[in-house]
Scaffold this motif. Structure first.
Motif, PDB file in Angstrom:
ATOM      1  N   ILE A  49       0.833  -1.206   0.000  1.00 30.00           N
ATOM      2  CA  ILE A  49       0.000   0.000   0.000  1.00 30.00           C
ATOM      3  C   ILE A  49       0.867   1.253   0.000  1.00 30.00           C
ATOM      4  N   ASN A  50       1.933   1.257   0.810  1.00 30.28           N
ATOM      5  CA  ASN A  50       2.831   2.420   0.845  1.00 30.28           C
ATOM      6  C   ASN A  50       3.502   2.640  -0.508  1.00 30.28           C
ATOM      7  N   SER A  51       3.875   1.568  -1.181  1.00 30.14           N
ATOM      8  CA  SER A  51       4.485   1.670  -2.498  1.00 30.14           C
ATOM      9  C   SER A  51       3.495   2.258  -3.503  1.00 30.14           C
ATOM     10  N   ALA A  52       2.259   1.811  -3.453  1.00 30.40           N
ATOM     11  CA  ALA A  52       1.234   2.333  -4.356  1.00 30.40           C
ATOM     12  C   ALA A  52       0.963   3.811  -4.080  1.00 30.40           C
ATOM     13  N   ILE A  53       0.979   4.193  -2.813  1.00 32.28           N
ATOM     14  CA  ILE A  53       0.761   5.600  -2.458  1.00 32.28           C
ATOM     15  C   ILE A  53       1.904   6.466  -2.991  1.00 32.28           C
ATOM     16  N   SER A  54       3.143   5.988  -2.880  1.00 36.29           N
ATOM     17  CA  SER A  54       4.287   6.744  -3.410  1.00 36.29           C
ATOM     18  C   SER A  54       4.171   6.930  -4.915  1.00 36.29           C
ATOM     19  N   ASP A  55       3.771   5.862  -5.617  1.00 36.27           N
ATOM     20  CA  ASP A  55       3.595   5.954  -7.066  1.00 36.27           C
ATOM     21  C   ASP A  55       2.500   6.954  -7.421  1.00 36.27           C
ATOM     22  N   LEU A  56       1.395   6.914  -6.687  1.00 38.58           N
ATOM     23  CA  LEU A  56       0.300   7.841  -6.947  1.00 38.58           C
ATOM     24  C   LEU A  56       0.699   9.285  -6.663  1.00 38.58           C
ATOM     25  N   GLU A  57       1.495   9.511  -5.627  1.00 33.40           N
ATOM     26  CA  GLU A  57       1.939  10.869  -5.319  1.00 33.40           C
ATOM     27  C   GLU A  57       2.802  11.425  -6.445  1.00 33.40           C
ATOM     28  N   ARG A  58       3.708  10.579  -7.004  1.00 32.17           N
ATOM     29  CA  ARG A  58       4.527  11.021  -8.142  1.00 32.17           C
ATOM     30  C   ARG A  58       3.649  11.309  -9.359  1.00 32.17           C
ATOM     31  N   GLU A  59       2.689  10.429  -9.624  1.00 37.12           N
ATOM     32  CA  GLU A  59       1.791  10.640 -10.752  1.00 37.12           C
ATOM     33  C   GLU A  59       0.964  11.918 -10.569  1.00 37.12           C
ATOM     34  N   TYR A  60       0.539  12.189  -9.336  1.00 33.34           N
ATOM     35  CA  TYR A  60      -0.234  13.399  -9.038  1.00 33.34           C
ATOM     36  C   TYR A  60       0.604  14.645  -9.311  1.00 33.34           C
ATOM     37  N   GLU A  61       1.860  14.645  -8.863  1.00 39.25           N
ATOM     38  CA  GLU A  61       2.737  15.798  -9.080  1.00 39.25           C
ATOM     39  C   GLU A  61       2.942  16.041 -10.575  1.00 39.25           C
ATOM     40  N   GLN A  62       3.103  14.970 -11.355  1.00 35.22           N
ATOM     41  CA  GLN A  62       3.272  15.115 -12.799  1.00 35.22           C
ATOM     42  C   GLN A  62       2.003  15.666 -13.442  1.00 35.22           C
ATOM     43  N   ALA A  63       0.837  15.183 -13.001  1.00 34.62           N
ATOM     44  CA  ALA A  63      -0.428  15.656 -13.566  1.00 34.62           C
ATOM     45  C   ALA A  63      -0.647  17.130 -13.262  1.00 34.62           C
ATOM     46  N   VAL A  64      -0.307  17.552 -12.050  1.00 38.35           N
ATOM     47  CA  VAL A  64      -0.454  18.964 -11.688  1.00 38.35           C
ATOM     48  C   VAL A  64       0.483  19.819 -12.544  1.00 38.35           C
ATOM     49  N   ALA A  65       1.695  19.330 -12.786  1.00 40.64           N
ATOM     50  CA  ALA A  65       2.650  20.072 -13.610  1.00 40.64           C
ATOM     51  C   ALA A  65       2.152  20.191 -15.046  1.00 40.64           C
ATOM     52  N   VAL A  66       1.601  19.111 -15.582  1.00 42.49           N
ATOM     53  CA  VAL A  66       1.082  19.143 -16.960  1.00 42.49           C
ATOM     54  C   VAL A  66      -0.097  20.107 -17.055  1.00 42.49           C
ATOM     55  N   GLU A  67      -0.998  20.064 -16.074  1.00 41.73           N
ATOM     56  CA  GLU A  67      -2.163  20.951 -16.094  1.00 41.73           C
ATOM     57  C   GLU A  67      -1.770  22.417 -15.960  1.00 41.73           C
ATOM     58  N   ALA A  68      -0.661  22.673 -15.284  1.00 44.86           N
ATOM     59  CA  ALA A  68      -0.199  24.046 -15.105  1.00 44.86           C
ATOM     60  C   ALA A  68       0.658  24.520 -16.283  1.00 44.86           C
ATOM     61  N   GLY A  69       0.949  23.606 -17.222  1.00 42.29           N
ATOM     62  CA  GLY A  69       1.733  23.976 -18.386  1.00 42.29           C
ATOM     63  C   GLY A  69       3.224  23.951 -18.154  1.00 42.29           C
ATOM     64  N   ARG A  70       3.642  23.355 -17.073  1.00 41.62           N
ATOM     65  CA  ARG A  70       5.075  23.236 -16.792  1.00 41.62           C
ATOM     66  C   ARG A  70       5.589  21.914 -17.362  1.00 41.62           C
ATOM     67  N   PRO A  71       6.872  21.842 -17.639  1.00 44.56           N
ATOM     68  CA  PRO A  71       7.416  20.566 -18.111  1.00 44.56           C
ATOM     69  C   PRO A  71       7.337  19.507 -17.008  1.00 44.56           C
ATOM     70  N   ARG A  72       7.299  18.254 -17.433  1.00 41.13           N
ATOM     71  CA  ARG A  72       7.173  17.172 -16.458  1.00 41.13           C
ATOM     72  C   ARG A  72       8.399  17.068 -15.561  1.00 41.13           C
ATOM     73  N   ARG A  73       9.531  17.368 -16.119  1.00 42.18           N
ATOM     74  CA  ARG A  73      10.769  17.305 -15.335  1.00 42.18           C
ATOM     75  C   ARG A  73      11.526  18.610 -15.478  1.00 42.18           C
ATOM     76  N   ARG A  74      12.377  18.836 -14.507  1.00 42.98           N
ATOM     77  CA  ARG A  74      13.253  19.993 -14.630  1.00 42.98           C
ATOM     78  C   ARG A  74      14.351  19.671 -15.633  1.00 42.98           C
ATOM     79  N   PRO A  75      14.878  20.662 -16.316  1.00 39.46           N
ATOM     80  CA  PRO A  75      15.958  20.382 -17.255  1.00 39.46           C
ATOM     81  C   PRO A  75      17.212  19.918 -16.514  1.00 39.46           C
ATOM     82  N   ILE A  76      17.965  19.111 -17.197  1.00 37.71           N
ATOM     83  CA  ILE A  76      19.213  18.610 -16.615  1.00 37.71           C
ATOM     84  C   ILE A  76      20.281  19.682 -16.789  1.00 37.71           C
ATOM     85  N   ASN A  77      20.968  20.009 -15.712  1.00 36.72           N
ATOM     86  CA  ASN A  77      22.062  20.974 -15.772  1.00 36.72           C
ATOM     87  C   ASN A  77      23.368  20.214 -15.945  1.00 36.72           C
TER      88      ASN A  77
END
Length: 82
Positions: A49-77
């Motif tokens: 259950i904890n593993s599934a929650i961690s996966d969902l939290e990452r997916e949620y953060e990505q979805a919020v970023a996409v909805e806000a028009g931000r890139p899914r990841r930060r650029p690599i420096n």
């Protein structure tokens, strides 16, 4: 795979957190009796259950970023060292 909305993911995340709380409280644990012996069984383990929650939290953060028009990841420096 289609992109789910942050609202859908948040609803599922709430369900998983409720399932984790129920498991911790012992509400999702069943007693099984066989031949005079008792065994306690749960549908899913706490680590699953904890593993599934961690996966969902990452997916949620990505979805919020996409909805806000931000890139899914930060650029690599890249740093060049001479």
């Amino acid at each position: 795979m289609t992109q789910r909305t942050s609202t859908e993911i948040a609803a599922e995340l709430t369900e998983y957190r409720a399932a984790r709380s129920a498991l911790i409280k012992g509400e999702r644990v069943e007693d099984v009796w066989r031949d005079g012996r008792r065994m306690r069984v749960a549908d899913a383990s706490l680590s699953d259950i904890n593993s599934a929650i961690s996966d969902l939290e990452r997916e949620y953060e990505q979805a919020v970023a996409v909805e806000a028009g931000r890139p899914r990841r930060r650029p690599i420096n890249l740093a060049w060292i001479n």
